[in-house]
Each structure stands twice: as structure tokens, then as C-alpha cells.
Scaffold this active site. Structure first.
Site, short mmCIF file in Angstrom:
data_model
loop_
_atom_site.label_atom_id
_atom_site.label_comp_id
_atom_site.label_asym_id
_atom_site.label_seq_id
_atom_site.Cartn_x
_atom_site.Cartn_y
_atom_site.Cartn_z
N GLY A 73 117.66 116.50 14.93
CA GLY A 73 116.53 116.11 15.78
C GLY A 73 115.36 117.06 15.63
N CYS B 246 118.00 113.22 25.48
CA CYS B 246 117.29 114.44 25.91
C CYS B 246 116.95 114.33 27.39
CB CYS B 246 115.97 114.61 25.16
SG CYS B 246 116.08 114.50 23.39
N GLY C 89 134.05 114.11 17.70
CA GLY C 89 135.28 114.21 16.93
C GLY C 89 136.23 113.05 17.23
#
Lengths: 256, 301
Positions: B45, B129, B216
Site C-alpha cells: 500500500g 485503513c 495464513g
């Protein structure tokens, strides 16, 4: 192309040195050929739930036989898995990683504390200088100490005072009136803060090796940063990547 | 055999990209894989100005995954355009997706406008964000905010816009529909699930930030379910991600409805994983006599 490799390699020996401290030799010619003192490797676990590689500093390099030695402390499930491995077992490894020490100085002090001691051994072997070694231990369990003796004068500090100077590595330097034009150090952050303060106060150039939780180990993920004095040219903020720009820094480059 | 996919008018050579933040701008992984072989590279980002990120420790391993709170450290759009885009342009076969982050709508707009004249193929908007003007709640957790920010991006963007959805919501399909209503060209999901780890010996949080994003293989079933739900709800292309470790995992996402997939945390476990997943998908197609990867998209209903 880079000199980093990732591959399965063979453990040629794996022994317990003292409580929780293990020594492992790996047959890995490419890494042995490229590696420098102060660099590290990443070891991968076989247990699939443990995804992240474990960064471990290189303790010794045998370029002739193509061997690399790692001395590590069992700190969690990953290192516990490695400690149970035996000669002949295979393990996945990536390396060599990081920058390593810059070999310099005529009269030097190598300061290792706890599990920061192992990378100082290959450095002691590699330096062309008057080498003084100061090792800080918790107690009388002096792992690796004898192995430093062929390469310099060894001084010891112990927290419990059972051997050498009672106190820390700086106490040992003061007690023995050691002088140097160069300091190299690896160990826990409080110790490195002390080394930095000592070096700055006495106007001695110093390189220290840092540790931080890592994910990729190659400079992509930005997990293992430290605060830098100047804006770093890669990150464009006052952060340096320990795995890529370090782990070795000059003390004046970073805030601890 | 066709591995090409078309995501919002952009043709990728294969359906594999990397999850933003796990691959930098490719350079470090270029020492292990041929970046020309990856369908697209999604960058870490980038914001309008450099961000220093969070204090350390920023990551901790958890069972079958990890939590991270890097804090979107990035060099800012100016250095990114000078250095990272020219680097990625060297890989002519690989599409460039720039992930955009910001703390306010204005921040996002500034980056998207700055990228308008750059040679990048797609933009991915990270709406996880915190929105500083709305009290820190993420843009991506309110459907009205998702639609509004998507509209703002679409007004300014010259490239197709991918909205990256947060899984930290009650109804992911609602967010997907809001992005589609705002004009999104594609969706990517899932971002990380908010998690926490406690170090019992030190009686402290494992991360300096207390919480971090879980990624993950531990999150894969959640991600596959969300991709499936979104695929049922929208008609725009989907880039699926969340715990992909190998070709089998990637195929699960494709069969659930993803047109392409992103590989993230697996890069830390195996730096060569992207090439291996591409090869693995090809082998699966050969073994099963599948002529076109697109035939597998959403085949499980």
C-alpha cells in the site's frame, strides 16, 4: 543475481551445549562460500502450523568443507523442533541474509551477551587485529567461551558473580581497563544500549547487531524495523530494515 | 490450454497475483522467482505521504498463520512513482496493480490522481485503513462509506479500480454490493481478520499495536466462504485471497467464484510459492483435461 539460496540441506551434527543451547553444523556449500561474519540464515520448520522462518545468526563458517554452524537457544516451538533434529536429517534453509560486520580496527573489543555470543565467534576468527573478547553470561554456564580462546583474550562477566566480573559486560571492560579503537557487539537490547553509551562516551567506533521479530527475512514485509537517526533512502522514513539493511549497524545510525 | 484471465478489461497471463504488503514492490522476491511469470504484482500500500508505520514488534506467529500490525509503513507516492513503478515496468508480461491507502478520502484521491498518468494497469483500494475523520472506523466497515469512497475513486481513476474488502463485517455481500453500486470494476477479498495474541510469560500483547491482522492458512475456510457469498451477489470480477499455500488452495477460491487469486503469507514460508502455484494449476488442468481456467471459475454452486 543475488548470493542468497533457499534449499534443503543436511545436518551433519546437532548437539546440546548446555541447558537450552544447541549447536548445529549444516552441509551447505553455497551459503558457506558466500557467508560473512554477522550474517544470519532462516531455518524453516517441518511442522506445518509454524509458517515463519526462524532467523538464526551464523556462529562459524567452514569454507573449505562447505559447512555452516548455528548455535541457538530454544525459545519456542520452532527452535524446539530444530533441537530434536539429528545428524543426517534434512532442513530447509535460506541464506546468507543481512549485511554482516565490517572488518575493521587494530585493537578491538568483541562484546557478546547471552545468545548474542555465537555470531562473535566467526568474527573473532576473521579479524586481523588485537582481539579482546568480553562475554556476558547469566551464571557459570559459559557456553562457547573456550572456543574463543585461540582468537583473543577472553574476559567474562556473570550476573550472579560466579565467574569473572560480577555484573555486566561494561563492568568487565572497566574492571580490566580494556582499551580499543573498535567495538563489535551482539546481545539483548539493554546490553546494546549500554555498549552504545560506553562507545559514544569514550569516542570508540562501534558496530552492533540487532534482533527483532521477522517474517520474510529479505526486506519485503517491513516487520523488523529499527529507528534510524536519518531518513532511510529505501523506506523514506526514519526506519531501517534489520533483516536487509542490518542486522549490523554503527551505533550512531540508530536509536535504541 | 488457456491460463489467461480478464479482470475488468485487463488481461493477465495467468490468474495469480500477490497480496499487498507481503511482496513489497517485487524486488526482494525477484531474487527467488521470475517476476515475469506472475500474472500481476500487487504492490504494498502506498499513501500520499510517507508513513512510518507502527512500533515493533509488528508481527507474531499464530497457529497456522500470523498476525501483523505493520501500520502500512510506506515511502509515499512520490518516491514510489520514481523508483517502484519503473522497476516493475521491466517485467513486461506482468501487470502492475498499485495498492492505495489513506486516512481520509482526500488522501486516497490524491494518490489516485497522482497515479492517473503513470503506467500502471490497475488500482487496488485498501479500505481497511482507519478513517480519521469518522473517528477511526475503517472505511470498509460501513456500506455507505464503501459506496461513497468507491465513487470518489472512480471519478478520478484512469485505471480500473479494485476495491479490497475487509472481512471484519457482519455481511460481506452487503459491502460487495455497495462497492459495485459505487462503480467498482473488481473486488478483492479477504483482507486480514483482526486478531490478538498474548505473551503469557511477559503478560503482555505479542504486538506493540495490541491487535493485528490474522493471515495464513488458518483463515482460508472463512475466506473461501466469503468469496463464494460475494460471487453469488455481484457480477464484477473477484480476486480471492486468504491463506492460499498451494495450487489446491488457489483452485478452491477459483471454484468458489474467484476470477483470480492472490498469494500473501505463503511467500514468507516459501519465497518461490507464486511460480509453484501457477505450475500446480496448470498440472491440475492438464490432468483433468480443462482447456480454459475460466471454465473453473465459480463451477461449484
Amino acid at each position: 543475481m543475488s548470493d542468497k539460496v533457499i534449499k534443503d540441506t543436511i545436518i551433519t551434527s546437532s548437539v546440546k551445549m548446555s541447558e537450552g543451547i544447541y549447536s548445529m553444523w549444516l552441509k551447505e556449500e553455497e551459503i558457506a562460500k558466500a557467508a560473512k561474519p554477522g550474517q544470519f540464515v532462516s531455518l524453516y520448520c517441518k511442522e506445518g502450523s509454524q509458517l515463519l522462518p526462524r532467523p538464526i545468526s551464523i556462529c562459524e563458517i567452514d569454507k573449505k568443507q562447505g559447512l555452516v554452524r548455528l548455535v541457538y537457544r530454544v525459545a519456542g516451538k520452532g527452535t524446539l523442533e530444530f533441537s530434536n533434529m539429528q545428524a543426517g536429517d534434512s532442513i530447509k534453509i535460506m541464506g546468507p541474509l543481512g549485511n554482516g560486520f565490517t572488518l575493521e580496527g587494530k585493537k578491538v573489543i568483541l562484546i557478546g551477551g547471552g545468545i548474542g555470543i555465537p555470531p562473535m565467534l566467526e568474527l573473532a576468527k576473521s579479524l586481523d587485529a588485537n582481539v579482546q573478547v568480553v562475554l556476558g553470561y547469566r551464571d557459570g554456564d559459559l557456553f562457547l567461551k573456550e572456543e574463543f580462546e585461540p582468537y583473543g583474550t577472553v574476559y567474562v562477566s556473570t550476573e550472579d558473580g560466579s565467574v569473572g566480573t560480577k555484573g555486566n559486560v561494561i563492568d568487565a571492560i572497566n574492571e580490566n581497563n580494556l582499551e580499543a579503537d573498535m567495538i563489535f557487539s551482539c546481545g539483548p537490547t539493554p546490553m546494546l544500549k549500554g555498549v552504545k553509551a560506553y562507545a559514544m562516551k569514550n569516542g570508540i567506533k562501534a558496530q552492533i547487531s540487532l534482533e527483532e521479530k521477522m517474517a520474510c527475512g529479505i526486506g519485503a514485509c517491513l516487520a523488523c524495523v529499527c529507528k534510524s537517526k536519518e531518513k532511510d533512502s529505501h523506506t523514506n522514513v526514519n526506519n531501517k530494515r534489520i533483516c536487509k539493511d542490518g542486522p549490523v549497524f554503527y551505533v550512531e545510525e540508530i536509536d535504541l | 490450454m488457456n491460463m489467461k484471465v480478464n479482470i475488468a478489461g485487463v488481461e493477465w497471463n495467468n490468474p495469480v497475483t500477490v497480496a499487498s504488503g507481503t511482496f513489497g514492490s517485487g524486488k526482494e522476491y525477484g531474487e527467488f522467482v521470475d517476476l515475469n511469470k506472475i500474472g500481476a504484482i500487487t504492490t504494498k500500500g502506498v499513501a500520499n505521504v510517507p508513513w512510518p508505520g507502527n512500533p515493533t514488534p509488528r508481527i507474531a506467529e499464530t497457529y497456522g498463520g500470523m498476525i501483523n500490525a505493520i501500520g502500512l509503513q510506506n515511502p509515499g507516492i512520490d518516491l514510489f512513482c520514481q523508483r517502484d513503478i519503473p522497476y516493475l515496468q521491466k517485467f513486461a508480461d506482468t501487470k502492475i496493480i498499485v495498492n492505495v491507502c489513506g486516512k481520509s478520502t482526500e488522501d486516497y484521491c490524491e494518490v489516485v490522481e497522482r497515479l492517473a498518468d503513470e503506467k500502471v494497469d490497475m488500482l487496488e483500494i485498501n479500505i481497511s485503513c482507519p478513517n480519521v475523520k469518522e473517528g477511526g472506523i475503517a472505511f470498509g466497515q460501513d456500506p455507505k462509506a464503501v459506496e461513497a469512497i468507491t465513487k470518489e475513486m472512480k471519478k478520478r481513476a484512469k485505471q480500473p479500480v479494485i476495491m479490497k474488502l475487509s472481512p471484519n463485517v457482519t455481511n460481506i455481500a452487503e459491502m460487495a454490493l455497495a462497492a459495485e453500486a459505487g462503480g467498482a470494476d473488481a473486488l478483492s477479498l479477504i483482507n486480514t481478520l483482526t486478531g490478538m495474541k498474548i505473551d503469557i510469560n511477559r503478560r503482555t500483547f505479542a504486538l506493540a499495536n495490541k491487535t493485528g491482522g490474522l493471515s495464513g492458512p488458518a483463515i482460508k475456510p472463512v475466506a473461501v466462504r466469503m468469496v463464494y457469498q460475494v460471487a453469488q451477489a455481484v457480477s464484477i470480477p473477484i480476486i480471492g485471497m486468504g491463506g492460499i499455500m498451494n495450487a489446491e488452495d488457489a483452485l478452491e477460491f477459483i471454484m468458489a467464484g474467484a476470477n483470480a487469486v492472490s498469494i500473501g503469507t505463503a511467500n514468507f514460508h516459501n519465497p518461490k510459492v507464486t511460480e509453484e502455484v501457477i505450475a500446480g494449476i496448470e498440472s491440475f488442468m492438464k490432468e483433468n483435461n480443462i482447456k480454459d481456467i475460466n471454465d473453473l471459475v465459480g463451477c461449484v454452486k
